[in-house]
Design a protein around this motif. Structure first.
Motif, mmCIF file in Angstrom:
data_model
loop_
_atom_site.group_PDB
_atom_site.id
_atom_site.type_symbol
_atom_site.label_atom_id
_atom_site.label_comp_id
_atom_site.label_asym_id
_atom_site.label_seq_id
_atom_site.Cartn_x
_atom_site.Cartn_y
_atom_site.Cartn_z
ATOM 1 N N GLN A 1 0.525 -1.352 -0.421
ATOM 2 C CA GLN A 1 0.203 -0.092 -0.292
ATOM 3 C C GLN A 1 1.144 1.351 -0.001
ATOM 4 O O GLN A 1 2.007 1.991 1.007
ATOM 5 N N CYS A 2 0.728 2.132 -1.030
ATOM 6 C CA CYS A 2 1.465 2.835 -1.178
ATOM 7 C C CYS A 2 0.966 4.086 -0.532
ATOM 8 O O CYS A 2 -0.539 4.654 0.009
ATOM 9 N N GLU A 3 1.529 5.021 0.519
ATOM 10 C CA GLU A 3 0.694 6.274 1.372
ATOM 11 C C GLU A 3 1.497 7.200 1.321
ATOM 12 O O GLU A 3 1.927 8.404 1.960
ATOM 13 N N LEU A 4 1.754 7.573 0.247
ATOM 14 C CA LEU A 4 2.848 9.003 0.041
ATOM 15 C C LEU A 4 0.726 10.243 -0.459
ATOM 16 O O LEU A 4 1.776 10.761 -0.539
ATOM 17 N N CYS A 5 0.760 9.466 -1.436
ATOM 18 C CA CYS A 5 -0.471 10.146 -1.585
ATOM 19 C C CYS A 5 -2.002 10.128 -1.435
ATOM 20 O O CYS A 5 -2.110 8.305 -0.991
ATOM 21 N N ALA A 6 -3.033 10.854 -1.193
ATOM 22 C CA ALA A 6 -4.557 10.506 -0.904
ATOM 23 C C ALA A 6 -5.594 9.012 -1.298
ATOM 24 O O ALA A 6 -5.843 8.369 -1.007
ATOM 25 N N ARG A 7 -5.035 8.873 -2.469
ATOM 26 C CA ARG A 7 -4.680 7.447 -3.084
ATOM 27 C C ARG A 7 -4.999 5.870 -1.857
ATOM 28 O O ARG A 7 -5.652 5.331 -2.751
ATOM 29 N N HIS A 8 -3.544 5.963 -1.705
ATOM 30 C CA HIS A 8 -3.617 4.814 -1.306
ATOM 31 C C HIS A 8 -3.811 3.571 -1.834
ATOM 32 O O HIS A 8 -4.032 2.666 -1.566
ATOM 33 N N CYS A 9 -3.040 3.888 -3.089
ATOM 34 C CA CYS A 9 -3.274 2.768 -3.896
ATOM 35 C C CYS A 9 -2.439 1.220 -3.891
ATOM 36 O O CYS A 9 -1.497 1.011 -2.378
ATOM 37 N N ILE A 10 -3.477 0.170 -3.595
ATOM 38 C CA ILE A 10 -2.930 -1.124 -3.438
ATOM 39 C C ILE A 10 -2.069 -2.076 -4.223
ATOM 40 O O ILE A 10 -2.639 -1.482 -5.584
ATOM 41 N N ASP B 1 -18.029 17.726 -5.020
ATOM 42 C CA ASP B 1 -16.798 16.471 -4.899
ATOM 43 C C ASP B 1 -17.414 15.852 -6.123
ATOM 44 O O ASP B 1 -16.494 15.488 -6.800
ATOM 45 N N GLU B 2 -18.271 16.710 -7.159
ATOM 46 C CA GLU B 2 -18.834 15.595 -7.755
ATOM 47 C C GLU B 2 -17.556 15.804 -8.945
ATOM 48 O O GLU B 2 -17.271 14.806 -10.093
ATOM 49 N N PHE B 3 -17.458 17.444 -9.029
ATOM 50 C CA PHE B 3 -16.691 17.185 -10.271
ATOM 51 C C PHE B 3 -15.636 16.535 -9.991
ATOM 52 O O PHE B 3 -15.065 15.851 -10.696
ATOM 53 N N TYR B 4 -14.912 16.810 -8.850
ATOM 54 C CA TYR B 4 -13.246 16.237 -8.092
ATOM 55 C C TYR B 4 -13.688 14.522 -8.704
ATOM 56 O O TYR B 4 -12.459 13.645 -9.416
ATOM 57 N N SER C 1 -11.607 14.802 -12.717
ATOM 58 C CA SER C 1 -10.805 13.986 -12.028
ATOM 59 C C SER C 1 -9.885 12.935 -11.688
ATOM 60 O O SER C 1 -8.951 12.677 -10.859
ATOM 61 N N ARG C 2 -11.285 12.282 -11.500
ATOM 62 C CA ARG C 2 -11.144 11.249 -10.647
ATOM 63 C C ARG C 2 -10.610 10.924 -9.202
ATOM 64 O O ARG C 2 -9.680 10.347 -8.896
ATOM 65 N N ALA C 3 -10.584 12.018 -8.160
ATOM 66 C CA ALA C 3 -10.240 11.961 -6.847
ATOM 67 C C ALA C 3 -11.161 12.574 -5.814
ATOM 68 O O ALA C 3 -12.627 12.831 -6.177
ATOM 69 N N HIS C 4 -10.812 13.393 -5.066
ATOM 70 C CA HIS C 4 -11.495 13.913 -3.879
ATOM 71 C C HIS C 4 -11.423 15.278 -3.022
ATOM 72 O O HIS C 4 -10.182 15.201 -3.295
ATOM 73 N N LEU C 5 -12.256 16.096 -3.211
ATOM 74 C CA LEU C 5 -11.667 17.495 -2.446
ATOM 75 C C LEU C 5 -11.201 17.560 -1.682
ATOM 76 O O LEU C 5 -10.052 18.282 -0.878
ATOM 77 N N LYS C 6 -11.605 16.906 -0.504
ATOM 78 C CA LYS C 6 -11.519 16.535 1.278
ATOM 79 C C LYS C 6 -9.682 16.872 1.319
ATOM 80 O O LYS C 6 -9.452 17.812 2.311
ATOM 81 N N PRO C 7 -9.544 15.669 0.800
ATOM 82 C CA PRO C 7 -7.492 15.672 0.645
ATOM 83 C C PRO C 7 -6.998 17.454 0.842
ATOM 84 O O PRO C 7 -5.518 17.109 1.404
ATOM 85 N N VAL C 8 -7.877 17.434 -0.161
ATOM 86 C CA VAL C 8 -6.888 18.534 -0.897
ATOM 87 C C VAL C 8 -7.238 19.873 -0.062
ATOM 88 O O VAL C 8 -5.870 20.780 0.153
ATOM 89 N N LEU C 9 -8.096 19.901 0.616
ATOM 90 C CA LEU C 9 -8.146 21.638 1.590
ATOM 91 C C LEU C 9 -7.329 20.943 2.636
ATOM 92 O O LEU C 9 -6.618 21.939 3.511
ATOM 93 N N ALA C 10 -7.044 19.369 2.718
ATOM 94 C CA ALA C 10 -6.326 19.304 4.006
ATOM 95 C C ALA C 10 -4.953 19.780 3.751
ATOM 96 O O ALA C 10 -4.881 20.357 5.823
ATOM 97 N N THR C 11 -4.356 19.583 2.867
ATOM 98 C CA THR C 11 -3.383 19.858 2.165
ATOM 99 C C THR C 11 -2.726 22.183 2.352
ATOM 100 O O THR C 11 -2.080 22.428 2.858
ATOM 101 N N CYS C 12 -4.175 22.242 1.985
ATOM 102 C CA CYS C 12 -4.390 23.418 1.823
ATOM 103 C C CYS C 12 -3.831 24.019 3.627
ATOM 104 O O CYS C 12 -3.312 25.226 3.988
#
Ligand code: SF4
Ligand code: SF4
Length: 336
Positions: free
Chosen positions: A15-24, A183-186, A190-201
């Motif tokens: 499991q990659c833990e570098l970004c919010a995708r957490h890819c397996i 989040d619908e747009f994301y 972009s196939r992603a989510h808004l929440k982690p982006v706001l957390a980074t800001c």
């Protein structure tokens, strides 16, 4: 290839833990970004030191308007991205695999000499998402900071907290691209989510990293007045009313070719809404011949910085103040 950081092995899967995708990531495969690979139960970064392209840019092009405004930066990108935006202007790079991209190996010394040759004050990690070559950015940013350069990070804001905190020791400014305030747009674009982006800001602000926000306006997908209002309120309440907000004009690209370029009126309307919500430094960036890139005094409204096509032509901010009324102005490294 170099061994990557921020991953865990569980039951033969990484499991990659570098970004919010957490890819397996299973044996022989890469994560969504296409450049972090499971090789015999270890995670490797495949694009370490593989750069493409490398250019000298005015810092306003990143866009950063309130950080060393007259400076030039050496911009570097690489192949891959953890997002899959339908409108990506850099899709040849961001959606390609490292073996297919025109990337070439670059040493830290070479970056240093190119930055000196280009009369750059800093380095910009940009073009695709810089998170996905974290290990190289970390090593290079640390090296170049020691050589007297600043580092700026142009990001979609999806990095996890721990790597971001570590990297922030060498990152002086970031521009976070908020793609929509829904989040619908994301999810759809972009196939992603808004929440982690706001957390980074929020985290960048807490850590004292200079932050500016970009917002590519794509009517009607993310341009509703209520959405712009919510975005502006969130920026004001969380990051501060002086936080620069850059509205960018959308042009059809990649898979999003059935939506027309953003009309001028939509950009002007978005800027007005953001200002009415109390934001001080709101810009429209890529509208040719526009006056919307200039900075004004928050108190007396005197024009302080004049820009043309991302270049700072005139900067009157002195000691971080308006020369006329002496009001404080957000401007990192304004002239003395
Ligand atoms: S950095 Fe790449 S591999 Fe790691 S979680 Fe993000 S997209 Fe997946
Ligand atoms: S985050 Fe940026 S580089 Fe990545 S796909 Fe989206 S627009 Fe392209």
């Amino acid at each position: 290839m170099k061994e990557a950081r921020f991953w865990a092995l569980d039951n033969g899967k990484i499991q990659c833990e570098l970004c919010a995708r957490h890819c397996i990531i299973t044996e022989g495969k890469t994560g969504v970004c296409g450049v972090r690979k499971n090789n015999k139960n270890k995670l490797f970064t495949m694009n370490y030191s593989m750069a493409a392209p490398i250019n000298v840019d005015p810092i306003g092009k990143k866009p950063l308007f309130h950080f060393y405004p007259e400076s030039f930066v050496l911009s570097l990108g690489t192949a891959g991205c953890n997002f899959k935006c339908d409108y990506c202007q850099n899709c040849d790079l961001s959606q390609s695999r490292i073996e297919d991209a025109p990337a070439r190996k670059v040493t830290l010394k070479k970056i240093h000499s190119l930055a000196k040759k280009g009369k750059c004050r800093g380095i910009a990690w940009t073009y695709n998402e810089p998170t996905i070559w974290y290990e190289f950015v970390f090593d290079a940013a640390r090296f170049l900071r020691k050589k007297g350069f600043f580092n700026v990070f142009v990001t979609n804001g999806y990095m996890e907290k721990e790597p971001f905190v570590e990297l922030s020791s060498f990152i002086d400014a970031i521009n976070v691209d908020i793609k929509a305030f829904n989040d619908e747009f994301y999810a759809k674009i972009s196939r992603a989510h808004l929440k982690p982006v706001l957390a980074t800001c929020r985290l960048a602000k807490e850590l004292g990293v200079h932050i500016e926000i970009s917002y590519l306006l794509v009517p009607p997908l993310n341009s509703h007045p209520l959405e712009i209002q919510k975005l502006s309120r969130w920026i004001k309440n969380t990051l501060g009313r002086e936080t620069p907000l850059h509205f960018l004009r959308f042009f059809p690209a990649h898979r999003l070719t059935d939506v027309p370029a953003t009309p001028r009126e939509a950009l002007v309307e978005a800027q007005q809404i953001a200002k009415m919500e109390g934001l001080i430094n709101v810009y429209i960036n890529n509208l040719s011949g526009s006056k919307y890139q200039d900075t004004y005094c928050p108190e007396c409204k005197e024009m302080l910085v004049h820009r043309e096509d991302f270049y700072t032509i005139l900067n009157r901010v002195t000691d971080g103040k308006c020369p006329k009324c002496k009001a404080e102005v957000l401007m990192v490294a304004s002239k003395k």
